[in-house]
Design an enzyme around this catalytic site. Structure first.
Site, short mmCIF file in Angstrom:
data_model
loop_
_atom_site.label_atom_id
_atom_site.label_comp_id
_atom_site.label_asym_id
_atom_site.label_seq_id
_atom_site.Cartn_x
_atom_site.Cartn_y
_atom_site.Cartn_z
N ASP A 127 44.47 59.80 30.87
CA ASP A 127 44.90 59.02 32.14
C ASP A 127 45.76 58.14 31.92
O ASP A 127 46.24 57.76 30.84
CB ASP A 127 43.40 58.56 32.71
CG ASP A 127 43.50 58.37 34.07
OD1 ASP A 127 44.43 57.63 34.95
OD2 ASP A 127 42.43 58.96 34.90
N ILE A 128 46.25 57.47 33.13
CA ILE A 128 47.13 56.34 33.10
C ILE A 128 46.59 55.19 33.11
O ILE A 128 46.93 54.09 32.96
CB ILE A 128 48.12 56.32 34.36
CG1 ILE A 128 47.51 56.78 35.67
CG2 ILE A 128 49.18 57.12 34.18
CD1 ILE A 128 48.40 56.24 36.92
N ARG A 129 45.22 55.05 32.96
CA ARG A 129 44.33 53.85 32.74
C ARG A 129 43.43 54.23 31.45
O ARG A 129 43.06 55.53 31.36
CB ARG A 129 43.49 53.70 33.76
CG ARG A 129 44.10 53.78 35.29
CD ARG A 129 42.99 53.74 36.28
NE ARG A 129 42.39 54.78 36.91
CZ ARG A 129 41.22 55.08 37.56
NH1 ARG A 129 40.54 54.09 37.32
NH2 ARG A 129 40.76 56.26 37.94
N TYR B 51 50.54 65.91 50.88
CA TYR B 51 49.42 66.22 49.78
C TYR B 51 49.45 67.83 50.05
O TYR B 51 49.32 68.63 49.05
CB TYR B 51 48.30 65.74 50.42
CG TYR B 51 47.04 66.04 49.53
CD1 TYR B 51 46.89 65.76 48.09
CD2 TYR B 51 45.97 66.90 50.03
CE1 TYR B 51 45.75 66.00 47.50
CE2 TYR B 51 44.64 67.22 49.40
CZ TYR B 51 44.87 66.77 48.02
OH TYR B 51 43.73 67.19 47.17
P1 NAD Z 1 41.22 61.01 41.81
O1 NAD Z 1 42.05 60.13 42.63
O2 NAD Z 1 39.78 60.23 42.01
O3 NAD Z 1 41.51 60.82 40.61
C1 NAD Z 1 42.97 61.03 39.93
C2 NAD Z 1 43.21 60.29 38.64
O4 NAD Z 1 44.48 60.71 38.33
C3 NAD Z 1 43.17 58.96 38.52
O5 NAD Z 1 42.18 58.58 37.73
C4 NAD Z 1 44.41 58.50 38.25
O6 NAD Z 1 44.27 57.26 37.63
C5 NAD Z 1 45.03 59.78 37.67
N1 NAD Z 1 46.53 59.65 37.77
C6 NAD Z 1 47.31 59.31 38.68
N2 NAD Z 1 48.58 59.56 38.61
C7 NAD Z 1 48.48 59.90 37.06
C8 NAD Z 1 49.60 60.12 36.55
N3 NAD Z 1 50.91 59.94 36.67
N4 NAD Z 1 49.10 60.59 34.95
C9 NAD Z 1 48.08 60.68 34.56
N5 NAD Z 1 46.94 60.31 35.33
C10 NAD Z 1 47.26 59.92 36.76
O7 NAD Z 1 41.08 62.26 42.39
P2 NAD Z 1 39.94 63.37 42.21
O8 NAD Z 1 39.06 63.38 43.31
O9 NAD Z 1 39.18 63.21 40.87
O10 NAD Z 1 40.70 64.71 42.12
C11 NAD Z 1 41.28 65.48 41.06
C12 NAD Z 1 42.05 66.77 41.46
O11 NAD Z 1 41.13 67.54 42.45
C13 NAD Z 1 43.20 66.32 42.36
O12 NAD Z 1 44.34 67.21 41.75
C14 NAD Z 1 42.90 66.59 43.69
O13 NAD Z 1 43.84 66.85 44.63
C15 NAD Z 1 41.87 67.58 43.60
N6 NAD Z 1 40.85 67.67 44.77
C16 NAD Z 1 40.06 66.71 44.85
C17 NAD Z 1 39.10 66.68 46.20
C18 NAD Z 1 38.13 65.84 46.33
O14 NAD Z 1 37.48 65.58 47.14
N7 NAD Z 1 38.00 64.74 45.26
C19 NAD Z 1 39.17 67.61 46.91
C20 NAD Z 1 40.14 68.66 46.56
C21 NAD Z 1 41.02 68.59 45.61
N1 SER Z 2 39.13 65.28 49.70
C1 SER Z 2 40.55 65.72 49.53
C2 SER Z 2 41.11 64.68 50.43
O1 SER Z 2 40.63 64.41 51.32
C3 SER Z 2 40.68 67.07 49.88
O2 SER Z 2 41.57 67.55 48.92
O3 SER Z 2 42.24 64.39 50.13
#
Ligand code: NAD
Ligand code: SER
Length: 329
Positions: free
Chosen positions: A34-36, A142
């Site tokens: 991750d970036i953190r 998005y």
């Molecule tokens: P999140 O925002 O909770 O986590 C994303 C992570 O990516 C963060 O920890 C962030 O620090 C990291 N990140 C950001 N920029 C970065 C970079 N340049 N390099 C490396 N890491 C980086 O997102 P999530 O909810 O865990 O979603 C994960 C994936 O699933 C995403 O692609 C999102 O679009 C997809 N998704 C999520 C949901 C949902 O409801 N959570 C629904 C549909 C799709």
């Molecule tokens: N839970 C996500 C959002 O609202 C759906 O991709 O962005």
């Protein structure tokens, strides 16, 4: 056995995915990135972890070489609400980041999981039982980036024979890690507000229907898809995935059946309401069911029971029940 790498591993999905993968394949077999960095006694630190920006292709390939990576779950991204306020950054991370991952996967012949979203649909898509193959004209950055991702993954499979697979996730509900600034975050915030204050102010209209899924189903779906027989996968990337669809009003009613004095009020955020209005009411996931046997285990009632139980256990922990989108972080 080659190792598994998870990008964006500290996010809402990654936090739970790395724990499940480590439980299944062994602690040292799963590299979180991750970036953190996880700090202190964070359970996500109990295994290999690398600080990695997916926008840095040289570092990406270096990490993959060092750990002998064979599978990538590429989760690093910007979600819908934050993406609308930072469209340039959303394109860079969601598209350029995926491109770097696919190029690295081509070099090291890796399997790649890509999470798409209900956000790939737009106002001209059929809203009820949205078909697997249908109109995709998203109106958010998005959605544009996720649709581009679906097409890129299809291309790398067709052109370079990379084993790319993906799911169109609904809004995901979980209690271990906060959601990352999406339009569906209300469906998590509401539980913390209900347990702590018996009241919640929702930023979507009461009748806004959206597909949702409980995190254990989402994690299981990812792993099952990655293990599925490739010969049966006609769609491969971007399977519609559904478990439950509800409105804020219906979710509030389900919580009120358990917390009698719970009250919900509404202060609509036009930005997020516009996004939600352009997404399906509910998706048809029959392709996922037919091609790799998808079956959800959690419906609305079972999810609400489990969320309330776990959120109540965490009631004393410091928690900001407003989403990252509202906090602007
Ligand atoms: P999140 O925002 O909770 O986590 C994303 C992570 O990516 C963060 O920890 C962030 O620090 C990291 N990140 C950001 N920029 C970065 C970079 N340049 N390099 C490396 N890491 C980086 O997102 P999530 O909810 O865990 O979603 C994960 C994936 O699933 C995403 O692609 C999102 O679009 C997809 N998704 C999520 C949901 C949902 O409801 N959570 C629904 C549909 C799709
Ligand atoms: N839970 C996500 C959002 O609202 C759906 O991709 O962005």
């Amino acid at each position: 056995m080659k190792r598994i790498m998870v990008t964006g591993a500290l996010g809402q999905i990654g936090s739970e995915l790395i724990a499940t993968l480590r439980g299944r394949y062994g602690r040292d077999q799963v590299v979180g990135t991750d970036i953190r960095m996880p700090i202190g006694s964070d359970p996500r630190a109990t295994g290999p972890f690398e600080l990695l920006d997916v926008l840095d292709p040289n570092h990406l390939t270096r990490v993959m070489q060092i750990y002998d990576i064979g599978t990538i779950y590429h989760l690093a991204a910007i979600l819908s609400a934050v993406g609308e306020s930072q469209p340039n950054q959303a394109w860079r991370i969601n598209v350029n980041g995926l491109y770097n991952v696919l190029e690295a996967a081509r070099y090291y012949r890796c399997q790649v999981f890509f999470p798409s979203s209900i956000g790939v649909f737009g106002p001209t898509t059929p809203r009820d039982y949205t078909p697997q193959d249908t109109v995709q004209r998203p109106e958010t950055m998005y959605g544009v980036t996720k649709l581009t991702g679906e097409l890129l993954c299809d291309y790398y499979h067709r052109r370079f024979d990379i084993d790319t697979r993906g799911l169109r996730f609904p809004g995901l509900i979980s209690y271990k890690t906060d959601p990352g600034g999406g339009t569906t975050d209300y469906a998590v915030e509401i539980f913390y507000a209900a347990v702590r204050h018996s009241r919640y102010t929702c930023y979507l209209r009461p009748d806004t229907s959206l597909d949702m899924m409980y995190m254990p189903d989402a994690i299981r779906a990812m792993i099952e898809l990655m293990q599925a027989d490739p010969a049966r996968l006609r769609h491969r990337n971007a399977f519609n995935l559904a478990a439950m669809a509800f409105t804020p009003e219906q979710l509030a009613a389900a919580i009120r059946r358990r917390i009698a004095d719970f009250e919900i009020s509404y202060r609509v955020d036009p930005a997020r309401q516009t996004i939600a209005d352009s997404w399906p009411n509910c998706m048809d996931d029959s392709a996922a069911r037919a091609e790799w046997g998808w079956r959800p285990e959690y419906d609305l009632e079972r999810m609400v029971d489990d969320m309330l139980e776990h959120v109540a256990e965490r009631a004393d922990e410091p928690h900001d029940s407003t989403s990252r989108a509202r906090r602007g972080s």
